[in-house]
Scaffold this motif. Structure first.
Motif, PDB file in Angstrom:
ATOM      1  N   THR A   1       0.839  -1.180   0.000  1.00  0.00           N
ATOM      2  CA  THR A   1       0.000   0.000   0.000  1.00  0.00           C
ATOM      3  C   THR A   1       0.878   1.235   0.000  1.00  0.00           C
ATOM      4  O   THR A   1       2.015   1.223   0.451  1.00  0.00           O
ATOM      5  N   GLY A   2       0.331   2.335  -0.543  1.00  0.00           N
ATOM      6  CA  GLY A   2       1.068   3.584  -0.551  1.00  0.00           C
ATOM      7  C   GLY A   2       1.978   3.757  -1.749  1.00  0.00           C
ATOM      8  O   GLY A   2       2.536   4.829  -1.947  1.00  0.00           O
ATOM      9  N   ILE A   3       2.155   2.705  -2.587  1.00  0.00           N
ATOM     10  CA  ILE A   3       2.989   2.815  -3.779  1.00  0.00           C
ATOM     11  C   ILE A   3       2.102   3.209  -4.943  1.00  0.00           C
ATOM     12  O   ILE A   3       1.118   2.528  -5.235  1.00  0.00           O
ATOM     13  N   PRO A   4       2.395   4.301  -5.650  1.00  0.00           N
ATOM     14  CA  PRO A   4       1.539   4.735  -6.740  1.00  0.00           C
ATOM     15  C   PRO A   4       1.450   3.678  -7.834  1.00  0.00           C
ATOM     16  O   PRO A   4       2.377   2.913  -8.073  1.00  0.00           O
ATOM     17  N   ASN A   5       0.292   3.631  -8.507  1.00  0.00           N
ATOM     18  CA  ASN A   5       0.106   2.771  -9.659  1.00  0.00           C
ATOM     19  C   ASN A   5       1.144   3.107 -10.724  1.00  0.00           C
ATOM     20  O   ASN A   5       1.462   4.271 -10.954  1.00  0.00           O
ATOM     21  N   GLU A  19      12.319   6.601   0.538  1.00  0.00           N
ATOM     22  CA  GLU A  19      12.230   5.550   1.548  1.00  0.00           C
ATOM     23  C   GLU A  19      13.598   5.053   2.001  1.00  0.00           C
ATOM     24  O   GLU A  19      13.685   4.219   2.904  1.00  0.00           O
ATOM     25  N   MET A  20      14.662   5.545   1.393  1.00  0.00           N
ATOM     26  CA  MET A  20      16.000   5.047   1.702  1.00  0.00           C
ATOM     27  C   MET A  20      16.642   5.867   2.817  1.00  0.00           C
ATOM     28  O   MET A  20      16.295   7.036   3.027  1.00  0.00           O
ATOM     29  N   PRO A  21      17.591   5.277   3.539  1.00  0.00           N
ATOM     30  CA  PRO A  21      18.237   5.998   4.643  1.00  0.00           C
ATOM     31  C   PRO A  21      19.132   7.134   4.147  1.00  0.00           C
ATOM     32  O   PRO A  21      19.615   7.123   3.006  1.00  0.00           O
ATOM     33  N   SER A  34       9.249   4.595  -9.236  1.00  0.00           N
ATOM     34  CA  SER A  34       9.912   5.820  -9.659  1.00  0.00           C
ATOM     35  C   SER A  34      11.134   6.049  -8.779  1.00  0.00           C
ATOM     36  O   SER A  34      11.152   5.659  -7.599  1.00  0.00           O
ATOM     37  N   LEU A  35      12.145   6.668  -9.337  1.00  0.00           N
ATOM     38  CA  LEU A  35      13.387   6.882  -8.605  1.00  0.00           C
ATOM     39  C   LEU A  35      13.173   7.783  -7.397  1.00  0.00           C
ATOM     40  O   LEU A  35      13.679   7.514  -6.301  1.00  0.00           O
ATOM     41  N   THR A  36      12.421   8.853  -7.562  1.00  0.00           N
ATOM     42  CA  THR A  36      12.203   9.788  -6.456  1.00  0.00           C
ATOM     43  C   THR A  36      11.489   9.113  -5.295  1.00  0.00           C
ATOM     44  O   THR A  36      11.864   9.271  -4.126  1.00  0.00           O
ATOM     45  N   ASP A  37      10.451   8.339  -5.603  1.00  0.00           N
ATOM     46  CA  ASP A  37       9.702   7.661  -4.548  1.00  0.00           C
ATOM     47  C   ASP A  37      10.576   6.646  -3.818  1.00  0.00           C
ATOM     48  O   ASP A  37      10.497   6.504  -2.593  1.00  0.00           O
ATOM     49  N   HIS A  57      16.328  16.770  -4.103  1.00  0.00           N
ATOM     50  CA  HIS A  57      16.209  16.809  -2.646  1.00  0.00           C
ATOM     51  C   HIS A  57      16.507  15.435  -2.068  1.00  0.00           C
ATOM     52  O   HIS A  57      17.271  15.311  -1.084  1.00  0.00           O
ATOM     53  N   GLN A  58      15.933  14.382  -2.677  1.00  0.00           N
ATOM     54  CA  GLN A  58      16.148  13.028  -2.172  1.00  0.00           C
ATOM     55  C   GLN A  58      17.565  12.537  -2.466  1.00  0.00           C
ATOM     56  O   GLN A  58      18.164  11.828  -1.647  1.00  0.00           O
ATOM     57  N   ILE A  59      18.116  12.906  -3.614  1.00  0.00           N
ATOM     58  CA  ILE A  59      19.501  12.533  -3.911  1.00  0.00           C
ATOM     59  C   ILE A  59      20.443  13.137  -2.872  1.00  0.00           C
ATOM     60  O   ILE A  59      21.322  12.458  -2.315  1.00  0.00           O
ATOM     61  N   THR A  60      20.266  14.418  -2.605  1.00  0.00           N
ATOM     62  CA  THR A  60      21.144  15.101  -1.658  1.00  0.00           C
ATOM     63  C   THR A  60      20.995  14.526  -0.247  1.00  0.00           C
ATOM     64  O   THR A  60      21.986  14.372   0.488  1.00  0.00           O
ATOM     65  N   ARG A  61      19.781  14.172   0.123  1.00  0.00           N
ATOM     66  CA  ARG A  61      19.549  13.602   1.456  1.00  0.00           C
ATOM     67  C   ARG A  61      20.193  12.217   1.596  1.00  0.00           C
ATOM     68  O   ARG A  61      20.758  11.888   2.641  1.00  0.00           O
ATOM     69  N   THR A  62      20.141  11.413   0.558  1.00  0.00           N
ATOM     70  CA  THR A  62      20.622  10.027   0.654  1.00  0.00           C
ATOM     71  C   THR A  62      22.106   9.878   0.305  1.00  0.00           C
ATOM     72  O   THR A  62      22.685   8.811   0.547  1.00  0.00           O
ATOM     73  N   ALA A  63      22.731  10.917  -0.233  1.00  0.00           N
ATOM     74  CA  ALA A  63      24.111  10.801  -0.711  1.00  0.00           C
ATOM     75  C   ALA A  63      25.107  10.701   0.434  1.00  0.00           C
ATOM     76  O   ALA A  63      25.058  11.487   1.392  1.00  0.00           O
ATOM     77  N   ALA A  64      26.018   9.753   0.323  1.00  0.00           N
ATOM     78  CA  ALA A  64      27.139   9.645   1.256  1.00  0.00           C
ATOM     79  C   ALA A  64      28.189  10.690   0.911  1.00  0.00           C
ATOM     80  O   ALA A  64      28.239  11.188  -0.223  1.00  0.00           O
ATOM     81  N   PRO A  65      29.048  11.064   1.839  1.00  0.00           N
ATOM     82  CA  PRO A  65      30.123  12.012   1.515  1.00  0.00           C
ATOM     83  C   PRO A  65      30.950  11.513   0.328  1.00  0.00           C
ATOM     84  O   PRO A  65      31.337  10.345   0.264  1.00  0.00           O
ATOM     85  N   GLY A  66      31.161  12.400  -0.641  1.00  0.00           N
ATOM     86  CA  GLY A  66      31.945  12.040  -1.809  1.00  0.00           C
ATOM     87  C   GLY A  66      31.192  11.250  -2.860  1.00  0.00           C
ATOM     88  O   GLY A  66      31.804  10.705  -3.792  1.00  0.00           O
ATOM     89  N   ALA A  67      29.853  11.185  -2.763  1.00  0.00           N
ATOM     90  CA  ALA A  67      29.059  10.433  -3.730  1.00  0.00           C
ATOM     91  C   ALA A  67      29.266  10.964  -5.144  1.00  0.00           C
ATOM     92  O   ALA A  67      29.546  12.149  -5.353  1.00  0.00           O
TER      93      ALA A  67
END
Length: 407
Positions: free
Chosen positions: A2-6, A315-317, A308-311, A343-353
């Motif tokens: 549930t919660g995953i878009p069609n 959900e990733m750490p 989708s990549l953004t979605d 926004h999600q890329i920047t949040r999930t990126a490790a240092p030096g990604a």
């Protein structure tokens, strides 16, 4: 879940940017419908260029767009810690999962017969006996389904690379060339780069001046077979000053004359929709015979998801991903979608990604569209970007862009 878009809703969101009853809106809706099926039996981005830019190591977690899966499988040769691949096309997800199961349950020769030759009648029996029992129910149902008379898996006994939007598009190009008296089989026998250039200039370049080719190229729908939606077509056209023909001619010349045919499997696919022997350069890295042990060892580290990549990233750490591969997906996006993704890329990126993407046009599309606050933590690596563009044997894109996270 549930919660995953069609998936249909996700495709509409990705592609449809204009009113339904506008000319562009109608084309966008046709393209999104076509994307439910197989588009790329082979992806049209060079994984060797990707690997050089990303410098993947054993500690790296990769997030990428799956497409036909050649990139995902080829990245496994670098022994990454994990790969999470997403795609909005259910067909691409099924193809990626099929490749992973085959790597784990076939031997090297069987794997090459299945995906390198992809035309052996016995491949269907190999699927039934050795691959199908290890597939998840959704993937097995996809390959066992009969859209017409034969099961989908029968494509691997009939020349898989002849199918999908790309395979049929390349077949149509061959047919048009034959009508004009150009035999691509002769081009495939060129022994040197000079031979390739002479043949191209004398026989292939004039095709772009033929009225039928000019008419087709100026129709946005005609390039759907290359996986080019209307928004990306506009970028190609802009690079040609409003005329897409010079852009297509220049990129075809790079594809067919920029590298020796023996070292460019993209050119061979364009000419014959097939590969040569299982040797470096003549096949994608994952089909090189020497790569098979790494595929078998690492295939269990991959997830292929119809998301989708953004979605998925949401959900990733935080701060756990070292490498991102966006292919050309950003060319399809609105400013709002781009900023949500970054926004999600920047949040999930490790240092030096590290992050790479391609664009239909030559220009980097991020400045002026993505928030300066988000981009402030990233730096475009101009040297790696230039090297990646020069090395990309697929030659279809106007730009290759490499970004590095700088904290």
């Amino acid at each position: 879940m549930t919660g995953i878009p069609n998936v249909s809703d996700q495709l509409r969101s990705a592609v449809q940017q204009n009113a339904a009853f506008s000319a562009t809106g109608l084309l966008e809706r046709l393209f999104s419908r076509l994307f439910h099926g197989l588009v790329y039996p082979q992806i049209w981005e060079d994984p060797v260029a990707d690997l050089a830019a990303l410098q993947i190591g054993p500690q790296d977690n990769i997030v990428c767009i799956a497409s036909g899966g050649c990139n995902v499988m080829s990245y496994l040769t670098a022994d990454p810690a994990s790969i999470t691949a997403v795609d909005l096309s259910p067909a691409h997800v099924a193809l990626g999962r099929l490749k992973l199961a085959a790597a784990q349950h076939l031997d090297a020769q069987g794997f090459f017969d299945f995906f390198g030759r992809a035309d052996r009648a016995g491949n269907v029996a190999v699927y039934d006996r050795r691959i199908a029992p290890h597939l998840d129910p959704v993937t097995r149902a996809y390959w066992d389904a009969r859209p017409y008379v034969r099961r989908r898996i029968a494509m691997f006994g009939r020349g898989f690379y002849r199918f999908g939007l790309l395979g049929r598009f390349l077949g149509a190009l061959r047919a048009v060339a034959r009508l004009a008296g150009v035999d691509f089989r002769r081009f495939a026998t060129c022994a040197t780069l000079d031979d390739q250039r002479r043949f191209f200039d004398a026989r292939i370049a004039p095709l772009f001046d033929a009225p039928a080719i000019r008419f087709l190229a100026r129709s946005r729908a005609a390039l759907f077979g290359l996986g080019i939606p209307p928004a990306q077509y506009d970028k190609l056209e802009a690079d040609g000053g409003g005329d897409i023909l010079p852009v297509l001619r220049d990129r075809a010349r790079k594809l067919l004359c920029g590298f020796p045919l023996s070292e460019n499997y993209f050119a061979r696919q364009a000419l014959t929709r097939s590969y040569a022997a299982a040797e470096a350069g003549s096949v994608p890295p994952y089909l090189d015979a020497a790569a098979f042990p790494a595929l078998r060892r690492n295939a269990g580290r991959v997830r292929v998801l119809n998301r989708s990549l953004t979605d998925l990233l949401a959900e990733m750490p935080a701060s756990q991903t070292q490498a991102y591969v966006l292919l050309d997906a950003q060319d399809w996006m609105t400013d709002e979608q781009l900023n949500a993704l970054w926004h999600q890329i920047t949040r999930t990126a490790a240092p030096g990604a590290r992050l790479i993407f391609r664009t239909g046009g030559a220009a980097d599309i991020l400045p002026g569209r993505v928030s300066t606050t988000l981009l402030a933590t990233w730096r475009r690596d101009d040297e790696a970007s230039a090297k990646g563009f020069a090395a990309d044997r697929s030659a279809i894109y106007g730009g290759f862009h490499c970004y590095r996270q700088i904290g």
